[in-house]
Design a protein around this motif. Structure first.
Motif, mmCIF file in Angstrom:
data_model
loop_
_atom_site.group_PDB
_atom_site.id
_atom_site.type_symbol
_atom_site.label_atom_id
_atom_site.label_comp_id
_atom_site.label_asym_id
_atom_site.label_seq_id
_atom_site.Cartn_x
_atom_site.Cartn_y
_atom_site.Cartn_z
ATOM 1 N N TYR A 100 40.236 32.547 56.465
ATOM 2 C CA TYR A 100 40.577 33.803 55.815
ATOM 3 C C TYR A 100 42.082 34.016 55.687
ATOM 4 C CZ TYR A 100 35.812 35.368 56.752
ATOM 5 O OH TYR A 100 34.469 35.513 56.798
ATOM 6 N N ASP A 102 46.219 33.619 55.595
ATOM 7 C CA ASP A 102 47.274 32.789 55.044
ATOM 8 C C ASP A 102 48.393 32.658 56.064
ATOM 9 O OD1 ASP A 102 45.969 32.358 52.779
ATOM 10 O OD2 ASP A 102 47.128 33.708 51.512
ATOM 11 N N SER B 12 39.531 29.504 41.454
ATOM 12 C CA SER B 12 38.965 30.751 41.916
ATOM 13 C C SER B 12 38.597 31.682 40.774
ATOM 14 C CB SER B 12 39.955 31.460 42.829
ATOM 15 O OG SER B 12 41.107 31.840 42.112
ATOM 16 N N GLN B 13 39.112 31.392 39.583
ATOM 17 C CA GLN B 13 38.721 32.251 38.467
ATOM 18 C C GLN B 13 37.952 31.384 37.485
ATOM 19 O OE1 GLN B 13 39.884 32.452 35.072
ATOM 20 N NE2 GLN B 13 38.657 34.277 34.739
ATOM 21 N N LEU B 18 31.425 35.595 39.446
ATOM 22 C CA LEU B 18 31.758 37.008 39.407
ATOM 23 C C LEU B 18 32.898 37.296 40.357
ATOM 24 C CD1 LEU B 18 28.304 38.753 39.417
ATOM 25 C CD2 LEU B 18 29.884 38.555 37.544
ATOM 26 N N GLY B 40 37.981 32.626 51.378
ATOM 27 C CA GLY B 40 38.766 33.716 51.946
ATOM 28 C C GLY B 40 39.577 34.515 50.962
ATOM 29 N N PHE B 41 39.237 34.469 49.676
ATOM 30 C CA PHE B 41 40.088 35.138 48.698
ATOM 31 C C PHE B 41 40.047 36.651 48.803
ATOM 32 C CE2 PHE B 41 39.947 31.035 46.658
ATOM 33 C CZ PHE B 41 41.238 30.915 46.217
ATOM 34 N N TYR C 15 39.387 39.672 36.701
ATOM 35 C CA TYR C 15 39.628 38.981 37.968
ATOM 36 C C TYR C 15 39.422 39.949 39.122
ATOM 37 C CZ TYR C 15 41.589 35.900 41.446
ATOM 38 O OH TYR C 15 41.749 35.107 42.543
ATOM 39 N N ARG C 63 45.730 36.270 49.583
ATOM 40 C CA ARG C 63 45.445 34.974 48.996
ATOM 41 C C ARG C 63 45.317 35.039 47.482
ATOM 42 N NH1 ARG C 63 41.387 30.995 52.102
ATOM 43 N NH2 ARG C 63 42.816 31.420 53.782
ATOM 44 N N ARG C 65 47.270 36.915 45.511
ATOM 45 C CA ARG C 65 48.525 37.316 44.870
ATOM 46 C C ARG C 65 48.959 36.323 43.801
ATOM 47 N NH1 ARG C 65 51.838 37.477 50.319
ATOM 48 N NH2 ARG C 65 50.613 35.597 50.483
ATOM 49 N N ARG C 67 47.318 33.999 42.311
ATOM 50 C CA ARG C 67 46.382 33.837 41.215
ATOM 51 C C ARG C 67 46.615 34.901 40.162
ATOM 52 N NH1 ARG C 67 45.954 31.153 45.013
ATOM 53 N NH2 ARG C 67 44.546 29.435 45.405
#
Lengths: 115, 362, 175
Positions: A100, A102, B12-13, B18, B40-41, C15, C63, C65, C67
């Protein structure tokens, strides 16, 4: 809910002798930060098709201790172990950091949250 | 044959996702050999905030924001845990209303998942059809609770709104409609050629593997594993209102879809039973005291078992709130299913898991 | 009104930057038959290079940011950013949690804020339609011919080609 105390040394043997993969459902590994820098590690199981039968194995550990891995007995424990590493900053055998958190986020967020 | 492999990331996109999750597939030709996932996003830090920022009586509304789809299960699990610690007995009527909302939530969540699986198989018209019918359930939820998604309906000691007879009538009407439509989907999911081509025999999980990887929810029940927390708890009277566990044998995507369809039917029946036989009484009992001790509560969310572990120390701030979410413990099973499948099937398999990453990462 | 929207059918990119999924499914619901955002020519794409409107949900987690900024830079000009939901506007219930940056506008400029937890599809439609106006405005501004420099003017004893002369050591916020 039944609680069984074990130690870090014998937890692997205890779980190995207890766990039958088609009788017990492994829920998760949980950590609870106690006073005086003690961490209570809990391995939680529930029984399939039984009314509310939950068994918790728990052991007290220091943050510097090496916590043994149960991933070879229960394959799905690996993700819980990675969470434990991230959340409490402990070392679990064979589990790496970064599920999870960073680099620049707060490290071990749950270990120091005792008031 | 050369042993050369290629790495293909997804996320991730991505249009099929979704939510942000990243999978890295190592493929040999078309077959997937290993899977690496990054979940973990969306980690926000709710568990810590529950013990440092909020008092125990407000956390029910915070944990609802762990996940918008199963918000009701989150707040319900937390609330039941606190009620256990406080020793509060809630009225029978409140219990029934809680089940009613829990099952409505399950219906709309399953419908969303089904529509999403269709979309990932390229069947856009079916996606629109199911999403359109899902609005019938959303309408009921809005009438009953006042909001479409984050309905903060449950509070410690009972529920926040009563069910009037006009709303009950509307619920009956809409659920009847949904029931008929859902029967129509079943036809589509079993006999439609393009859906069968995409779903049958793909992404299968055997019963033995379901046991070994501790699969839960529709994923496990599609493989024939008899696991449903509604069968294993007694805080709420599920069996009284007509809960029947649905299982299937095949374990592939098609079986998961059929399980969801069966559960929609079962949930509609439960809702109808509740609406027709709702007892009289109060909906709220005032709780007293501060939580002390530890409690562990499990509930069946639309995606599987949800566990809350709550530890209090007789003050307004809790010591520990552990949230074990369904998708989190399914990840090992997910990764196992991917191995050996074609890369082209990944979006369909992923959609059939109905993953909820906001739950997973908290 | 019909004329206005026929000119361009903007595509949206969505997103999730750490939201609870509530707003995301409401975006889906807004695209689905009952609310039918697609009647404005809007379609959901997964490709930033083809998108015009960027819908962001959720407070920005650490995490995600990079992207977000990456996706934002990949969208061609003109573009409109819509912050969907309370938590993407201000942080909402997640404000001050340790892994969360409070709101999208810390990283990229936001044109439309849609409050609500969870936002209702009606509000999303209103927000996107507002975004369409802004998009049109931005397009016009881009198409307008402009001079790189103005005529040199002398104001308050300073000669400059800018509209407002550059002053050193003075508070700009007074103007």
């Amino acid at each position: 809910m039944r609680k069984i105390e074990v130690t870090l040394e014998n937890v692997r043997e205890e779980i190995q002798s207890f766990y039958e993969y088609n009788k017990w459902h492994f829920l998760t590994i949980n950590g609870v930060a106690l006073a005086d820098n003690i961490l209570e590690v809990q391995w939680i199981f529930s029984k399939y098709e039984a009314m509310d039968e939950v068994i918790i194995f728990f052991a007290h550990a220091k943050y510097a201790d090496l916590i043994p891995s149960v991933a070879d007995i229960i394959p799905s424990a690996i993700i819980s172990q990675r969470e434990l590493v991230d959340m409490f900053g402990v070392v679990v055998e064979g589990s790496e950091k970064g599920l999870y958190l960073d680099e620049d986020s707060l490290q071990a967020p749950l270990s120091g949250c005792r008031i | 044959m050369s042993k050369k492999t290629i790495n293909i990331p997804i996320g991730s996109q991505h249009i099929a996702l979704l939510e942000p999750v990243r999978f890295k597939f190592e493929c040999e030709n078309e077959k997937i050999i290993t899977v690496d996932s990054d979940v973990g996003f969306v980690h926000r830090g709710i568990e810590r905030a529950c013990t440092t920022k909020f008092k125990f009586d407000g956390i029910g509304y915070v944990v609802a924001r762990v996940c918008g789809l199963c918000a009701i299960t989150h707040s319900l699990s937390y609330t039941v845990a606190i009620e256990k610690l406080l020793g509060t007995e809630i009225s029978v009527k409140a219990k029934y209303l809680r089940i009613l909302l829990l099952e409505l939530d399950r219906i709309h969540s399953h419908m969303l998942c089904l529509s999403h699986t269709c979309e990932s198989a390229g069947f856009e018209a079916m996606f629109m059809r199911i999403m359109g019918d899902r609005e019938l359930v959303m309408e009921i939820q809005e009438l009953l609770t006042g909001n479409r998604i984050q309905f903060d309906y449950i509070s410690i000691g009972g529920v926040n709104r009563d069910l009037s007879s006009e709303i009950a009538q509307k619920i009956r009407q809409n659920l009847y409609e949904v029931k008929q439509r859902a029967l129509g989907y079943r036809e589509e999911f079993t006999n439609n050629w393009s859906l069968s081509l995409k779903f049958k025999g793909i992404g299968a999980l055997s019963l033995d593997d379901a046991y070994r990887f501790n699969a839960i929810g529709p994923l496990a029940r599609a493989s024939g594993l008899h696991v449903d927390v509604r069968n294993e708890i007694n805080y709420l009277p599920f069996s009284e209102v007509g809960f029947v566990m649905q299982t299937h044998k095949a374990g592939d995507i098609n079986a998961r879809n059929l399980i969801r369809l069966d559960e929609i039917q079962n949930s509609i029946k439960m809702c109808e039973n509740i609406v027709n036989g709702l007892p009289e009484g109060d909906i709220f009992t005032k709780p007293k005291g501060k939580p002390n001790g530890e409690a562990l509560v499990r509930f069946e969310a639309p995606r599987g078992e949800l566990m809350y572990y709550v530890k209090g120390n007789a003050t307004a701030m809790l010591e520990r709130v552990r949230i074990k979410t369904p998708t989190f413990s399914s990840i090992p099973a997910f990764s196992h299913i991917f191995v050996g499948e074609d890369y082209a099937d990944v979006p369909a398999i992923l959609a059939s898991f109905d993953p909820c990453l906001s739950c997973t990462a908290k | 009104m019909y004329e206005k929207y026929r000119k361009k059918s903007p595509w949206i990119l969505h997103y999730n930057a750490g939201s609870c999924n509530g707003c995301d499914i409401e975006i889906l619901a807004a695209l689905a038959p009952k609310y039918d955002l697609e009647r404005f020519g809007v379609i959901n794409t997964g490709n930033p290079k083809q998108s015009d409107i960027f819908l962001i949900t959720g407070p920005v987690t650490l995490r995600s940011r990079e992207r977000i900024v990456e996706l934002y830079t990949q969208i061609p000009e003109p573009k409109v950013v819509v912050a969907v939901g309370s938590c993407s506007c201000t942080g909402g219930v997640f404000r001050d949690m340790y892994n969360v940056e409070d709101g999208v506008d810390r990283y990229i400029p936001v044109d439309v804020y849609i409050p609500g937890c969870a936002v209702s599809p009606e509000l999303i439609i209103d927000g996107v339609v507002k975004g369409l106006d802004i998009l049109e405005q931005k397009t016009k501004e881009m198409e307008k011919p402009f001079k790189l420099f103005q005529e040199a003017t002398t104001k308050d004893g300073i000669t400059s080609r800018r509209e407002t002369p550059l002053r050193v050591g003075e508070d700009n916020e007074k103007n």
